[in-house]
Motif scaffolding. Structure first.
Motif, PDB file in Angstrom:
ATOM      1  N   ALA A 267      -2.403  25.709  10.992  1.00  0.00           N
ATOM      2  CA  ALA A 267      -0.997  26.007  10.200  1.00  0.00           C
ATOM      3  C   ALA A 267      -1.132  25.406   8.688  1.00  0.00           C
ATOM      4  O   ALA A 267      -1.093  26.162   7.946  1.00  0.00           O
ATOM      5  CB  ALA A 267       0.343  25.462  10.681  1.00  0.00           C
ATOM      6  N   VAL A 268      -1.783  24.096   8.688  1.00  0.00           N
ATOM      7  CA  VAL A 268      -2.231  23.640   7.322  1.00  0.00           C
ATOM      8  C   VAL A 268      -3.278  24.711   6.664  1.00  0.00           C
ATOM      9  O   VAL A 268      -3.021  24.769   5.394  1.00  0.00           O
ATOM     10  CB  VAL A 268      -2.549  22.235   7.340  1.00  0.00           C
TER      11      VAL A 268
ATOM     12  N   ALA B 198      -2.606  25.346  -3.249  1.00  0.00           N
ATOM     13  CA  ALA B 198      -1.756  24.391  -4.226  1.00  0.00           C
ATOM     14  C   ALA B 198      -0.711  23.758  -2.885  1.00  0.00           C
ATOM     15  O   ALA B 198      -0.695  22.570  -3.068  1.00  0.00           O
ATOM     16  CB  ALA B 198      -0.851  25.074  -5.316  1.00  0.00           C
ATOM     17  N   GLN B 199      -0.414  24.334  -1.877  1.00  0.00           N
ATOM     18  CA  GLN B 199       0.709  23.728  -0.733  1.00  0.00           C
ATOM     19  C   GLN B 199      -0.318  22.800  -0.228  1.00  0.00           C
ATOM     20  O   GLN B 199       0.142  21.660   0.150  1.00  0.00           O
ATOM     21  CB  GLN B 199       1.371  24.894  -0.298  1.00  0.00           C
TER      22      GLN B 199
ATOM     23  N   GLN C 108      -3.024  21.315  -0.927  1.00  0.00           N
ATOM     24  CA  GLN C 108      -3.588  20.132  -1.667  1.00  0.00           C
ATOM     25  C   GLN C 108      -2.386  19.228  -1.775  1.00  0.00           C
ATOM     26  O   GLN C 108      -2.456  18.055  -1.557  1.00  0.00           O
ATOM     27  CB  GLN C 108      -3.748  20.601  -3.122  1.00  0.00           C
ATOM     28  N   ALA C 109      -1.074  19.595  -2.269  1.00  0.00           N
ATOM     29  CA  ALA C 109       0.093  18.684  -2.305  1.00  0.00           C
ATOM     30  C   ALA C 109       0.320  17.882  -0.954  1.00  0.00           C
ATOM     31  O   ALA C 109       0.542  16.838  -0.983  1.00  0.00           O
ATOM     32  CB  ALA C 109       0.939  19.526  -2.816  1.00  0.00           C
ATOM     33  N   LEU C 110       0.391  18.421   0.118  1.00  0.00           N
ATOM     34  CA  LEU C 110       0.682  18.199   1.447  1.00  0.00           C
ATOM     35  C   LEU C 110      -0.276  17.130   1.657  1.00  0.00           C
ATOM     36  O   LEU C 110      -0.131  16.014   2.371  1.00  0.00           O
ATOM     37  CB  LEU C 110       0.651  19.247   2.271  1.00  0.00           C
ATOM     38  N   ARG C 111      -1.568  17.452   1.689  1.00  0.00           N
ATOM     39  CA  ARG C 111      -2.771  16.510   1.768  1.00  0.00           C
ATOM     40  C   ARG C 111      -2.761  15.090   1.153  1.00  0.00           C
ATOM     41  O   ARG C 111      -3.022  14.148   1.670  1.00  0.00           O
ATOM     42  CB  ARG C 111      -4.033  17.075   1.715  1.00  0.00           C
ATOM     43  N   LEU C 112      -2.452  15.144  -0.123  1.00  0.00           N
ATOM     44  CA  LEU C 112      -2.409  14.216  -0.944  1.00  0.00           C
ATOM     45  C   LEU C 112      -1.328  13.285  -0.763  1.00  0.00           C
ATOM     46  O   LEU C 112      -1.291  12.089  -0.709  1.00  0.00           O
ATOM     47  CB  LEU C 112      -2.620  14.620  -2.563  1.00  0.00           C
TER      48      LEU C 112
ATOM     49  N   LEU D 153       4.302  19.481  -7.812  1.00  0.00           N
ATOM     50  CA  LEU D 153       3.889  18.775  -6.557  1.00  0.00           C
ATOM     51  C   LEU D 153       5.082  18.753  -5.517  1.00  0.00           C
ATOM     52  O   LEU D 153       4.997  19.218  -4.462  1.00  0.00           O
ATOM     53  CB  LEU D 153       3.684  17.291  -6.601  1.00  0.00           C
ATOM     54  N   LYS D 154       6.138  18.249  -6.013  1.00  0.00           N
ATOM     55  CA  LYS D 154       7.417  18.221  -5.106  1.00  0.00           C
ATOM     56  C   LYS D 154       7.991  19.712  -4.797  1.00  0.00           C
ATOM     57  O   LYS D 154       8.010  19.704  -3.395  1.00  0.00           O
ATOM     58  CB  LYS D 154       8.913  17.872  -5.999  1.00  0.00           C
TER      59      LYS D 154
END
Length: 194
Positions: free
Chosen positions: A137-138, A144-145, A147-151, A173-174
């Protein structure tokens, strides 16, 4: 003690109720000892009332505690000019009904599962299976989503650190994290319940 005073059995409840009324009136005036004695004396009576309607011993004790807590919370509403027992019984009946409603609602929602209902005999295999679904799913998220989620969520960076590492603003990011979590929720629920 009552028989020694020459009183018959029918007069005993009236004397007990009068005693409880006096104890409650004293408790309202701040007499802690009278209040303790009252709670100690009414507990067995409450247990008997509750046990007539509720069979599970644990639920009986919980209901008695509910009644005692309610008595404590609304003790200021008792009118010493009126009988104590009807006031107490009314509270007890309401707490019993509340507990029966909760028990009924919970029982309607509960589903008894047998070992047959287990998807996999090995619980560790379920975890691996769930991890694969989550990873897939990830991977399906927009870049962009992802990357933001992983970081922020997986590498546990602060928003400021993730912003510097990705070259994206904190606000972006938010937004990407929020959208990623919403998308994951939808994707995972679709995979579990197609």
């Amino acid at each position: 003690m009552v028989e020694a005073a020459g009183l018959d059995q029918q007069e005993t409840p009236r004397l007990r109720e009068l005693d409880w009324s006096i104890l409650m009136a004293r408790a309202q005036d701040g007499d802690r000892e009278a209040y303790h004695r009252l709670l100690t004396e009414i507990s067995p009576y409450l247990r008997m009332l509750v046990a007539r309607r509720i069979r599970d011993r644990t639920d009986v004790e919980d209901a008695v505690q509910d009644v005692l807590l309610t008595v404590h919370a609304i003790r200021h509403t008792y009118d010493p000019a009126r009988p104590f027992a009807p006031w107490l019984v009314t509270i007890a009946k309401r707490r019993i009904v509340d507990r029966l409603r909760i028990h009924g609602r919970n029982r309607r929602r509960e589903v008894v599962l047998d070992i047959v209902h287990e998807g996999v005999a090995d619980p560790q295999a379920d975890v691996v299976h769930d991890q694969r679904h989550l990873q897939a799913a990830v991977d399906d998220l927009p870049p962009a989503q992802q990357q933001a989620l992983r970081l922020v969520k997986l590498q546990e960076m602060s928003l400021k650190e993730a912003s510097e590492a990705s070259g994206t603003s904190v606000a972006a990011l938010k937004v990407n994290i929020h959208r990623a979590l919403k998308n994951l929720q939808k994707m995972l629920s679709d995979r579990i319940m197609p």
